[in-house]
Design a protein around this motif. Structure first.
Motif: not given
Length: 785
Positions: A410-420
């Protein structure tokens, strides 16, 4: 005498006969000797054969005497062969260490006697005492040539090994019978149909499950009627398939439908050839497994359809580490083409493709990194990692090993989440810093009354412990703590009402609370847009004290002004008018208006003018001190922290101390406490004493200021290592200005500093005491309530 020829012939014949007879006798003797030697050799050989034979003879005569070789004694554990049968128990020979037991010996004696009387043979088995040897006894009546008179011959056999083998064979046979019975019971109790066919393929044995499956009456009826469980498939009956398995000497397994209990079920039927004995068979109902398989396939399809709708990337690998499924977000995150689903790639190859697209973290040794990730398949629990890619993308990767040896990735893109999250953390830190820097104390409560946020000022104002606040208590718990700090604990309910009004009623209210330490807090509840309530608290103690002090000071000033007006009107007239007249006349005399003065007269006039100036200065001092001496000095009553007050006085005089080349030590406990008094006048009193110590200390000296609390009183000790004072000087030190002994003049002793300090300390209910010795310095002790 002459013998006749006839006589000689007869004598010759007689001698010849005797010679022949002697020769025959010698030859016969030699033959008998040879036969005797042969008999002896035969006897020795037979005796040796008897000794070496597996059986030992035991001859029991009619009178009970026995004859047997020494080997029998060895078998019985005896030193020698006893003389009588009754001594075979060994009691008379070796004290009972070997031989037969009493029961065995009695049984043997009875059997021997019966054999001697009736000539009936007997058999028995004995075991010598203290031995594991098993002996078989075979007895019968002895041949008269062996022993006449009715003797019994008993043959003793050592069959210890045979007995062990017999015991083992019996145990093996018993276990085989038990195993066979258990196997038959197991087959009969088996929940699956089981059967046995003969070499001709006909049914010979079926269990109860088979009978129940074919709805038969009993096993005998089913076997007699040849009722088959499985129908013909492709023209082949169950019997023909079983014969094929026997002919090929290989088991045959197949899945066929059958009607059981009125329902169509799927069975896995197995035919097992058992050599020339026949063919065994059993059937396993796999209908539930087949249904589970169909349900699983439907579930897998539904699951994959659902995974395609997720924003997180999901891929599944089988036990061979080959990609079996990947949803669209997974392909997008790792930059893979849909062709990888048509021609599934191994896990390592998939990492290579992702690396080519820059979708994996940079690694110095990529092959080692790839082998490390391949170890996910062998992990015992889920593995979670965070990958930071070169393009700034942050991935959360979870590898879940599957029970079948595969892997779910399972791979989750957390780029925007980390930015927020970073922006949120910045805002939270900014808010926290803003809260902590405010002069007001703030606290945010949830609608259920639970404390959410607060600043440091809030804990300081209410005297709350940080450990309590960190647990985010409810308002009821805080009210219990706050009530302990209030002057009137019942007023804590007002704080709770303000919080409830802000959170539940959504209206703004306020109130005021007086703490037990004298501080006054003003608080207000403000509803917030998110449903929470904000409690603001402001310490208005200083403003209250200032207001009260201003009121008291205004009244004191009014009274002092009136007193001063009266005093000045009186004192100015009583002192200044005569003094002015004296000074004016002295100046006239000095100017020569009364005539020329002699030089000595001018000196007297100058002395008069000097005294007038000095007296004017003393009058000013007396006016300043008169209020305190009269008890009319107005004081502002407020809570004063002694340690900060003394610290500030010392810091204000630091330049002067350095210029004088002195050293000053300030000692004390910050918890020395507070007193009620006028902070300004206390500072003036302590400052005068400190100035006096600084002035009295020579360069390089040391001044010590020490604060302590004892029995509800505060003590300030200011000491120096100056020259000190004697008893007389010390007695006059606090008197300052006083009338002369004749009552006509004012004398100045030590100035107004110490007397004024004593008056101010006494006005606060305290005492000022001086201790001094010449050469040891001086110590001023101030006790305040």
């Amino acid at each position: 005498m002459t013998l006749s020829p006839t006589a000689l012939v007869l004598i010759g014949l007689l001698l010849s006969a005797w010679t022949v007879a002697a020769a025959w006798a010698v030859l016969a003797a030699r033959g008998r000797e040879k036969r005797a030697e042969g008999g002896q050799r035969q006897a020795r050989r037979l005796a040796r054969m008897v000794d070496e034979s597996p059986a030992i003879p035991l001859l029991v005569r009619a009178d009970g005497r026995i004859e047997a070789p020494q080997r029998l004694a060895n078998w019985l554990g005896l030193e020698v062969v006893p003389q009588f049968l009754t001594e075979l128990d060994g009691g008379r020979i070796d004290g009972g260490g070997g031989g037969l037991t009493g029961e065995q010996l009695n049984e043997l004696i009875e059997a021997v006697r019966r054999c001697q009387r009736t000539a009936n043979p007997f058999r028995m088995v004995v075991t010598p005492k203290g031995s594991k040897r098993s002996l078989a006894l075979r007895g019968h009546l002895a041949d008269p040539q062996i022993s006449p008179g009715g003797a019994a011959l008993v043959w003793v056999f050592d069959f210890s090994d045979s007995e062990s083998e017999l015991v083992q064979l019996r145990d093996a046979a018993r276990r085989a019978q038990e195993d066979f019975a258990a196997l038959v019971g197991l087959i009969e109790a088996a929940p699956m149909p089981m059967w046995f066919r003969g070499p001709d393929g006909e049914l010979r044995l079926v269990n109860s499950a088979y009978v129940e499956a074919v709805a038969g009456e009993d096993a005998r009826q089913v076997v007699a009627d040849g009722i088959e469980l499985v129908e013909s498939i492709d023209g082949l009956t169950a019997k023909q398939v079983a014969l094929q398995a026997a002919g090929k000497h290989l088991p045959i397994e197949r899945i066929v439908p059958a009607t059981i209990g009125g329902q169509r079920r799927s069975l896995r039927v197995s035919d097992l050839p058992l050599g020339q004995e026949g063919i065994a068979g059993y059937a396993v109902d796999i209908e539930d497994m087949e249904q589970l398989g169909r349900d699983f396939r439907a579930f897998r399809e539904a699951q994959r359809s659902m995974l395609d709708q997720l924003s997180a990337g999901v891929a599944q690998f089988d036990a061979r580490r080959t990609l079996t499924f990947a949803n669209q977000p997974f392909l997008r995150i790792f930059g893979l083409k849909p062709a990888v689903l048509i021609d599934p790639a191994p896990f390592e190859r998939l990492l290579d493709l992702a690396r080519d697209g820059g979708k994996v973290p940079e690694a110095r040794d990529f092959p080692a990194w790839r082998r490390e990730k391949a170890g996910w398949f062998l992990a015992s629990e889920a593995q979670e990692e965070t990958w930071s890619l070169a393009d700034g993308t942050h991935l959360r990767v979870v590898a879940q090993p599957l029970p079948d040896g595969g892997l779910l990735l399972i791979a989750e893109d957390r780029t925007e989440q980390l930015r927020l999250s970073a922006n949120r953390d910045t805002l939270l830190r900014t808010r926290t810093a803003t809260f902590d820097s405010l002069f007001e104390s703030l606290a945010v409560f949830a609608p259920d009354g639970k404390l959410q946020l607060w600043n440091r000022r809030f804990a300081a104002d209410w005297g709350l412990d940080d450990t309590i606040l960190d647990s985010h208590p409810r308002i009821e718990t805080l009210l219990e703590r706050i009530a302990m700090r209030l002057k009137k604990p019942e007023r804590a309910k007002q704080v709770g009402d303000v919080v409830r009004a802000a959170t539940l009623d959504r209206r703004q209210t306020g109130g005021r609370a007086v703490l037990a330490d004298g501080r006054t807090l003003e608080f207000a509840g403000v509803p917030l847009p998110d449903g929470n309530g904000l409690l603001t608290v402001l310490d208005i103690t200083d403003s209250q004290k200032a207001e009260e002090a201003l009121k008291q000071r205004a009244a004191a000033l009014e009274e002092a002004d009136a007193l001063k007006t009266r005093f000045l009107a009186n004192m100015s007239y009583e002192f200044r008018t005569p003094l002015t007249s004296i000074g004016g006349f002295a100046e006239l005399l000095d100017a020569g208006l009364g005539g020329e003065l002699s030089p000595q007269g001018h000196e007297y006039v100058a002395a008069i003018l000097t005294s007038v100036d000095r007296l004017g200065e003393q009058i000013e001092s007396v006016l300043d001190l008169s209020q305190s001496e009269a008890g009319l000095l107005p004081l502002v009553r407020e809570e004063v922290e002694l340690y900060p007050l003394v610290t500030k006085l010392v810091e204000d005089r630091a330049p002067r101390i350095r210029e004088a080349g002195l050293s000053l030590d300030l000692r004390g406990d910050k918890g020395v406490g507070r007193i009620t008094g006028d902070a300004r006048r206390l500072a003036r009193a302590i400052g005068h004493v400190l100035d006096n110590a600084i002035a009295a200390t020579p360069p390089g000296g040391r001044v010590l200021v020490e604060l302590s609390g004892r029995k509800g009183r505060a003590r300030i000790v200011i000491s120096d290592n100056g020259p000190g004072m004697d008893a007389a000087t010390l007695a006059r030190a606090l008197e300052g200005i006083k009338l002369s002994t004749d009552g006509k003049a004012i004398e100045r002793r030590q100035g107004l500093g110490l007397p004024l300090a004593r008056r101010l300390v006494e006005a606060h209910g305290g005492t000022l005491e001086l201790l001094s010795e010449p050469g040891q310095g001086t110590a001023a002790i101030i006790d305040l309530p």
